[in-house]
Design an enzyme around this catalytic site. Structure first.
Site, PDB file in Angstrom:
ATOM      1  N   ASP A  60      13.428  -3.576  20.270  1.00  0.00           N
ATOM      2  CA  ASP A  60      13.420  -3.657  21.731  1.00  0.00           C
ATOM      3  C   ASP A  60      12.748  -4.962  22.164  1.00  0.00           C
ATOM      4  O   ASP A  60      12.115  -5.654  21.370  1.00  0.00           O
ATOM      5  CB  ASP A  60      12.815  -2.414  22.377  1.00  0.00           C
ATOM      6  N   GLN A  61      12.914  -5.302  23.407  1.00  0.00           N
ATOM      7  CA  GLN A  61      12.462  -6.596  23.920  1.00  0.00           C
ATOM      8  C   GLN A  61      10.966  -6.823  23.727  1.00  0.00           C
ATOM      9  O   GLN A  61      10.528  -7.946  23.520  1.00  0.00           O
ATOM     10  CB  GLN A  61      12.825  -6.719  25.394  1.00  0.00           C
TER      11      GLN A  61
END
Length: 157
Positions: A27-28
């Site tokens: 994820d970011q």
């Protein structure tokens, strides 16, 4: 991406590579080891849930856990009707106000570690994937890439 944010492809700018795509995801707000490949069949084998390839993360949390909390994390929890658990959770080191855990997963549910920790009242300060199967990130700098050899591929599982 659709919102104009940087993606992993920014790390590949200026490199003379064939077409590659991420194998799995981070994820970011996470960092660390991410596989890229140009063989969709290999990518499917690596990400196949039934193969349960272990992925290890070093996670900084916002407090020092006691053994009761570590045991609860190992036991897992249910979040939004979904069972979240870890293969293993170990305390790596701690200071006075936070700690680093080694968390090993055998599946890759969306935000699984963050959700597991949140369910136990913990905040994730940093999350770094350090291994996929027996392939370790090692000292590869952030944003750097390297080609895998046959021995590396065998370590993935």
């Amino acid at each position: 991406d659709e919102r104009g944010r940087d993606t992993v492809y920014r790390c590949l700018d200026g490199l003379d590579l064939p077409w590659v795509a991420p194998v799995g995801r981070l994820d970011q707000a996470s960092e660390g080891l991410l596989l890229l490949g140009n063989d969709p069949e290999w990518a499917a084998r690596v990400t196949e849930p039934a193969r349960a390839i272990h992925k290890t993360y070093h996670v900084q949390i916002d407090r020092v856990p006691d053994e009761t909390l570590l045991t609860a994390l190992r036991a897992g929890t249910v979040d939004r009707g979904e069972r979240l658990g870890a293969v293993d959770v170990q305390l790596l080191r701690h200071g006075q106000r936070n700690a680093w855990l080694a968390i090993t997963l055998d599946e890759g549910r969306n935000r699984q570690i963050r959700r597991l920790l949140e369910a136990h009242g913990l905040r994730t300060l940093r999350l770094v994937r350090v291994a996929i199967g027996g392939l370790e990130l090692g000292d590869l700098p952030k944003g750097a890439v390297r080609e895998l050899d046959a021995a590396d591929l065998a370590r993935i599982g």
